[in-house]
Scaffold this motif. Structure first.
Motif: not given
Ligand SMILES: Nc1ncnc2c1ncn2[C@@H]1O[C@H](COP(=O)(O)OP(=O)(O)OP(=O)(O)O)[C@@H](O)[C@H]1O
Length: 452
Positions: A128, A130-131, A134-135, A137, A160, A164, A296
């Motif tokens: 997770r 990368d997510r 990305a969150f 940012d 972030a 997750h 988004e």
């Protein structure tokens, strides 16, 4: 613990030791025979309540009421002096800026460390990572030591991570769910989705409208150091909190510098009637951002927005508007495949992600069977008078769909496509003012009334 409670707090107290001088603290270190060189201060006293799975509970109270103390005990970072707290589920908290982050380590290293503290394995974090990035940012800063981060970047990464770690209980201090207005909307979307998925949340705020908006139930820590607590329907609890808040303000001494009105001074000549037009009521100014094309988004892609802006009555792009002024939201879509019964929508949301105003072309377009062909560039304008919005930040979502009524699919929906900032001096509560409000005051002096 009862079977459906995810958090149960039973007769909990937290006493702090207050030392009046460093010498007392030192004396305590060497104290014998149970002698106390400190005063005890109860931040929480004999508090009991329970939270059911899936509930969102707002926690309110004045400064120093014990909110942080309570939440830290629920998170396990503070131990109660008395009583018992049972928590059944993984708790993730956003209480202190990036608490648990090591400033010397990079963002990447901290993500792994913080996630491990929440029980995630290295493989789970790998899957997770990368997510999470990305969150947050924060771009290339992920490989910089977090001591180089701005406070906004800190919050982004901290949020972030907690978004997750598959938490079952989230503890959020609203004051910290900040960062910029775009990130705040992203957090609110996440929190609302978490609620919809059955997550349990404790949400601390001084803002009663935020509590009522997000929580069905509220816990009011009424008076510091007492066992006065109220828990119940958030609307009722917040009303009682506001009543109490204003009652206390009346009791408080006037502050130095607050001049009392001189009632003995001769009053200026009083007019019999006064009118206030929308112009004299000082309409607010609304600042308007450019098109956030990278916001988004989702949709099946039969067309995509290439522009979104506000224009004035002459069709010129604007970056400010006065409330009451005729404006239009102009949307432009490039069509990628044939679209039958197209529909456009705009939604203005407040800082909590609550939809304030939603409009669509659905009804209007239904009567004429509009068809767009691949390659078309379509422009649509929603014209209206700029609403009088309470001071604060707002976002405009834009949507391009196909179909009628509920039976439609989204081709392109962009969250937070345009940011609005209302600089309003008139409204103190509510959401919007009345459009085109004018006021009239009539006064008939004593003795001047006409006989009935
Ligand atoms: N470590 C400590 N030692 C002594 N007193 C403390 C300590 N931590 C908090 N307090 C006191 O306990 C009381 C409750 O503090 P707490 O931070 O829990 O309140 P709060 O409701 O979160 O306040 P705020 O809204 O200002 O953040 C306050 O009077 C505070 O000064």
């Amino acid at each position: 613990m009862s079977s459906d409670a995810i958090i149960e707090v039973a007769h909990v107290s937290k006493l702090y030791h207050i030392y009046d001088s460093p010498k007392q603290r030192l004396s305590q270190l060497f104290a014998r025979g149970g002698r106390k060189h400190y005063r005890e201060f109860a931040a929480i006293r004999d508090l009991s309540f329970r939270v059911e799975r899936g509930q969102t509970v707002g926690v309110i109270g004045r400064n120093g009421a014990g909110k942080s103390t309570l939440l830290q005990m629920i998170c396990g970072t503070l131990t109660p002096t008395d009583g018992e707290i049972n928590v059944r589920g993984r708790v993730a908290a956003l209480l202190e800026l990036g608490a648990g982050f090591n400033p010397e380590f990079t963002g990447r290293e901290n993500v792994y460390i913080a996630s491990a503290l929440y029980g995630l394995s290295r493989q789970q974090v790998d899957a997770r990572f990368d997510r999470i990035v990305a969150f947050a940012d924060i771009g290339a800063f992920i490989d910089q030591p977090v001591k180089t981060y701005s406070s906004g970047m800190f919050v982004r990464l901290a949020f972030a991570v907690i978004a997750h770690v598959d938490a079952e209980i989230l503890v959020i201090d609203e004051a910290l769910a900040v960062g910029d207005v775009f990130f705040q909307q992203k957090c609110m979307r996440f929190l609302r989705q978490f609620q919809a998925n059955g997550g349990t949340m404790l949400f601390v705020s001084h803002d009663t409208s935020a509590i009522v908006n997000l929580c069905r139930t509220a816990l009011w820590l009424k008076k510091p150091s007492t066992s006065e607590y109220v828990m119940g329907d958030s609307d009722e609890v917040c009303k009682a909190y506001l009543r109490d808040f204003y009652a206390q303000q009346v009791q408080e001494e006037p502050r130095a510098g607050d001049a009392a009105p001189d009632l003995a001074a001769p009053a200026p000549a009083q007019p019999g009637a006064v009118s206030f037009t929308p112009d004299t009521l000082q309409p607010s100014v609304v600042q308007i951002s450019g098109f956030n094309a990278g916001g988004e988004s989702f949709g099946r892609g039969g067309g995509r927005f290439v522009d979104a802006c506000f224009v004035n009555a002459r069709g010129q792009r604007i970056d400010t508007a006065r409330a009451g002024e005729p404006v239009a939201v102009r949307l432009q879509v490039r069509i990628d495949q044939q679209v039958v019964y197209p529909a456009f929508g705009i939604t203005i949301k407040d800082r909590l992600g609550q939809f304030i105003i939603s409009e669509s072309t659905d009804q209007a377009f239904r009567s004429s069977r509009v068809v767009f062909a691949a390659g078309d560039l379509v422009t649509v304008e929603f014209a209206f008078r700029m609403p009088e919005l309470l001071q604060g930040h707002y976002m405009v979502d834009i949507a391009f769909a196909e179909g009628q009524g509920h039976d439609h699919v989204q081709h392109h929906w962009i969250h937070d496509a345009i940011a609005l900032s209302s600089l309003n001096g008139r409204l103190v509560q509510g959401i919007c003012g009345l459009p085109e409000l004018s006021l009239r005051l009539a006064r008939t002096p004593v003795g001047a009334e006409l006989p009935a």
